[in-house]
Design a protein around this motif. Structure first.
Motif, PDB file in Angstrom:
ATOM      1  N   ILE A  81       0.834  -1.209   0.000  1.00 24.69           N
ATOM      2  CA  ILE A  81       0.000   0.000   0.000  1.00 24.69           C
ATOM      3  C   ILE A  81       0.866   1.256   0.000  1.00 24.69           C
ATOM      4  N   THR A  82       1.872   1.281   0.883  1.00 27.25           N
ATOM      5  CA  THR A  82       2.731   2.468   0.969  1.00 27.25           C
ATOM      6  C   THR A  82       3.599   2.625  -0.279  1.00 27.25           C
ATOM      7  N   ASP A  83       3.939   1.498  -0.907  1.00 31.18           N
ATOM      8  CA  ASP A  83       4.680   1.589  -2.168  1.00 31.18           C
ATOM      9  C   ASP A  83       3.837   2.278  -3.238  1.00 31.18           C
ATOM     10  N   TRP A  84       2.565   1.905  -3.337  1.00 24.72           N
ATOM     11  CA  TRP A  84       1.684   2.516  -4.324  1.00 24.72           C
ATOM     12  C   TRP A  84       1.433   3.989  -4.026  1.00 24.72           C
ATOM     13  N   LEU A  85       1.331   4.322  -2.734  1.00 25.71           N
ATOM     14  CA  LEU A  85       1.183   5.731  -2.369  1.00 25.71           C
ATOM     15  C   LEU A  85       2.434   6.521  -2.727  1.00 25.71           C
ATOM     16  N   GLY A  86       3.581   5.855  -2.672  1.00 25.04           N
ATOM     17  CA  GLY A  86       4.823   6.498  -3.103  1.00 25.04           C
ATOM     18  C   GLY A  86       4.779   6.846  -4.579  1.00 25.04           C
ATOM     19  N   PHE A  87       4.235   5.939  -5.385  1.00 22.60           N
ATOM     20  CA  PHE A  87       4.091   6.214  -6.820  1.00 22.60           C
ATOM     21  C   PHE A  87       3.119   7.373  -7.046  1.00 22.60           C
ATOM     22  N   ALA A  88       2.076   7.444  -6.227  1.00 21.78           N
ATOM     23  CA  ALA A  88       1.113   8.547  -6.337  1.00 21.78           C
ATOM     24  C   ALA A  88       1.805   9.884  -6.056  1.00 21.78           C
ATOM     25  N   ALA A  89       2.673   9.897  -5.041  1.00 17.40           N
ATOM     26  CA  ALA A  89       3.418  11.125  -4.715  1.00 17.40           C
ATOM     27  C   ALA A  89       4.338  11.518  -5.867  1.00 17.40           C
ATOM     28  N   LEU A  90       4.993  10.528  -6.466  1.00 16.93           N
ATOM     29  CA  LEU A  90       5.857  10.820  -7.616  1.00 16.93           C
ATOM     30  C   LEU A  90       5.046  11.382  -8.778  1.00 16.93           C
ATOM     31  N   ALA A  91       3.816  10.907  -8.938  1.00 23.26           N
ATOM     32  CA  ALA A  91       2.942  11.423  -9.993  1.00 23.26           C
ATOM     33  C   ALA A  91       2.609  12.894  -9.737  1.00 23.26           C
ATOM     34  N   VAL A  92       2.407  13.250  -8.465  1.00 22.47           N
ATOM     35  CA  VAL A  92       2.150  14.646  -8.107  1.00 22.47           C
ATOM     36  C   VAL A  92       3.353  15.517  -8.476  1.00 22.47           C
ATOM     37  N   ALA A  93       4.556  15.036  -8.127  1.00 22.32           N
ATOM     38  CA  ALA A  93       5.776  15.774  -8.461  1.00 22.32           C
ATOM     39  C   ALA A  93       5.917  15.929  -9.975  1.00 22.32           C
ATOM     40  N   PHE A  94       5.571  14.874 -10.713  1.00 20.34           N
ATOM     41  CA  PHE A  94       5.649  14.913 -12.176  1.00 20.34           C
ATOM     42  C   PHE A  94       4.681  15.949 -12.749  1.00 20.34           C
ATOM     43  N   CYS A  95       3.508  16.076 -12.122  1.00 17.30           N
ATOM     44  CA  CYS A  95       2.530  17.068 -12.583  1.00 17.30           C
ATOM     45  C   CYS A  95       3.070  18.490 -12.441  1.00 17.30           C
ATOM     46  N   PHE A  96       3.785  18.756 -11.352  1.00 19.20           N
ATOM     47  CA  PHE A  96       4.379  20.084 -11.191  1.00 19.20           C
ATOM     48  C   PHE A  96       5.503  20.305 -12.204  1.00 19.20           C
ATOM     49  N   ALA A  97       6.210  19.234 -12.542  1.00 19.68           N
ATOM     50  CA  ALA A  97       7.234  19.342 -13.582  1.00 19.68           C
ATOM     51  C   ALA A  97       6.585  19.678 -14.921  1.00 19.68           C
ATOM     52  N   LEU A  98       5.448  19.053 -15.215  1.00 22.26           N
ATOM     53  CA  LEU A  98       4.707  19.350 -16.455  1.00 22.26           C
ATOM     54  C   LEU A  98       4.190  20.785 -16.457  1.00 22.26           C
ATOM     55  N   LEU A  99       3.753  21.266 -15.287  1.00 23.63           N
ATOM     56  CA  LEU A  99       3.293  22.652 -15.189  1.00 23.63           C
ATOM     57  C   LEU A  99       4.429  23.614 -15.515  1.00 23.63           C
ATOM     58  N   GLY A 100       5.616  23.328 -14.983  1.00 21.25           N
ATOM     59  CA  GLY A 100       6.777  24.168 -15.284  1.00 21.25           C
ATOM     60  C   GLY A 100       7.128  24.127 -16.763  1.00 21.25           C
ATOM     61  N   LEU A 101       7.047  22.943 -17.369  1.00 18.96           N
ATOM     62  CA  LEU A 101       7.336  22.806 -18.799  1.00 18.96           C
ATOM     63  C   LEU A 101       6.310  23.566 -19.626  1.00 18.96           C
ATOM     64  N   TYR A 102       5.044  23.476 -19.221  1.00 24.07           N
ATOM     65  CA  TYR A 102       3.983  24.213 -19.927  1.00 24.07           C
ATOM     66  C   TYR A 102       4.253  25.719 -19.875  1.00 24.07           C
ATOM     67  N   GLN A 103       4.611  26.222 -18.701  1.00 20.19           N
ATOM     68  CA  GLN A 103       4.891  27.655 -18.577  1.00 20.19           C
ATOM     69  C   GLN A 103       6.082  28.063 -19.432  1.00 20.19           C
ATOM     70  N   LEU A 104       7.086  27.202 -19.480  1.00 23.63           N
ATOM     71  CA  LEU A 104       8.274  27.496 -20.284  1.00 23.63           C
ATOM     72  C   LEU A 104       7.917  27.592 -21.768  1.00 23.63           C
ATOM     73  N   ILE A 105       7.104  26.661 -22.257  1.00 21.58           N
ATOM     74  CA  ILE A 105       6.722  26.656 -23.674  1.00 21.58           C
ATOM     75  C   ILE A 105       5.788  27.827 -23.986  1.00 21.58           C
ATOM     76  N   TYR A 106       4.801  28.040 -23.113  1.00 18.97           N
ATOM     77  CA  TYR A 106       3.793  29.080 -23.357  1.00 18.97           C
ATOM     78  C   TYR A 106       4.379  30.486 -23.214  1.00 18.97           C
ATOM     79  N   ARG A 107       5.236  30.677 -22.206  1.00 19.20           N
ATOM     80  CA  ARG A 107       5.784  32.015 -21.940  1.00 19.20           C
ATOM     81  C   ARG A 107       7.104  32.267 -22.660  1.00 19.20           C
ATOM     82  N   ARG A 108       7.713  31.207 -23.187  1.00 15.07           N
ATOM     83  CA  ARG A 108       8.918  31.292 -24.026  1.00 15.07           C
ATOM     84  C   ARG A 108      10.108  31.934 -23.314  1.00 15.07           C
ATOM     85  N   SER A 109      10.203  31.673 -22.035  1.00 12.31           N
ATOM     86  CA  SER A 109      11.334  32.236 -21.288  1.00 12.31           C
ATOM     87  C   SER A 109      11.508  31.478 -19.976  1.00 12.31           C
TER      88      SER A 109
END
Length: 232
Positions: free
Chosen positions: A63-91
């Motif tokens: 159970i805790t292993d799967w919750l660990g993967f869920a946390a990593l997914a959250v971190a990945f979402c913030f990485a995608l948000l940063g990538l989106y801002q970089l592409i959209y704002r071009r800086s």
């Protein structure tokens, strides 16, 4: 540097010192060969008592292993948000500072993880693979607390105008954190002191992130105030 930033910095330093002292104590207080293959463990009496109480529960481990993967997914979402801002704002400069700081925070967490894989304080109370594995501090505890608590900080910024979603995000974040920390102890794959060490280090790192974030916001506010001042 304002009072709030100083408070975060001081608390972070205090917790890093507490973690360092606790780590030293784990190496010198009541050290006995209670681990697998007679591996040495500090605070042996307390750790053995808790280990005997909880036993080994692989369901909670999974159970805790799967919750660990869920946390990593959250971190990945913030990485995608940063990538989106970089592409959209071009800086790079226009990507939110809080996201750059969050990326640096994740790197710091990984550095500590790698360090304690090399510098072994003690080994797990159970052999999961073919050999003994480093157990202190609990890397899973650190991962979950660090990712989910800093995620809550981001939620309170990005979802501040969507209260229902913010409440749901907060509740889920707290549940994931509490269930994982308790579940990791109940699973029996870590000593009690591994969990305590993980909590101390996580809190120190989070407070350091809060300091960096508040300091950056203070500087940005100061710059905006200077631009608004009428020229003589």
């Amino acid at each position: 540097m304002r009072k709030k930033s100083k408070k975060y910095l001081i608390l972070s330093i205090v917790l890093f010192l507490l973690f360092a002292v606790f780590t030293v104590l784990v190496k010198i207080i009541d050290v006995q060969p209670i681990g697998p293959e007679q591996s040495m463990v500090g605070f042996a009496t307390v750790n053995k008592f808790v280990a005997d109480l909880t036993g080994i529960n692989m369901v909670w481990y999974d159970i805790t292993d799967w919750l660990g993967f869920a946390a990593l997914a959250v971190a990945f979402c913030f990485a995608l948000l940063g990538l989106y801002q970089l592409i959209y704002r071009r800086s790079f400069k226009k990507v939110d500072t809080r996201l750059w700081l969050l990326a640096g925070f994740y790197v710091a967490v990984m550095v500590f993880y790698a360090f304690f894989e090399i510098v072994v304080i003690n080994y797990r109370p159970v052999i999961l693979e073919q050999e003994l594995e480093a157990s202190y501090p609990s890397s899973h505890t650190i991962l979950i607390i660090c990712i989910m608590v800093t995620a809550m900080i981001q939620f309170h910024y990005y979802l501040r105008n969507v209260k229902p979603l913010l409440w749901i995000a907060d509740i889920l974040s707290v549940l994931v954190t509490v269930v994982t920390v308790i579940g990791r102890l109940v699973s029996g794959v870590h000593w009690f002191t591994d969990i305590i060490g993980g909590i101390l280090l996580s809190c120190a790192l989070i407070l350091l992130y809060c300091f960096a974030l508040n300091y950056a916001e203070e500087k940005a506010a100061s710059k905006r105030a200077k631009r608004r001042r009428p020229r003589p």
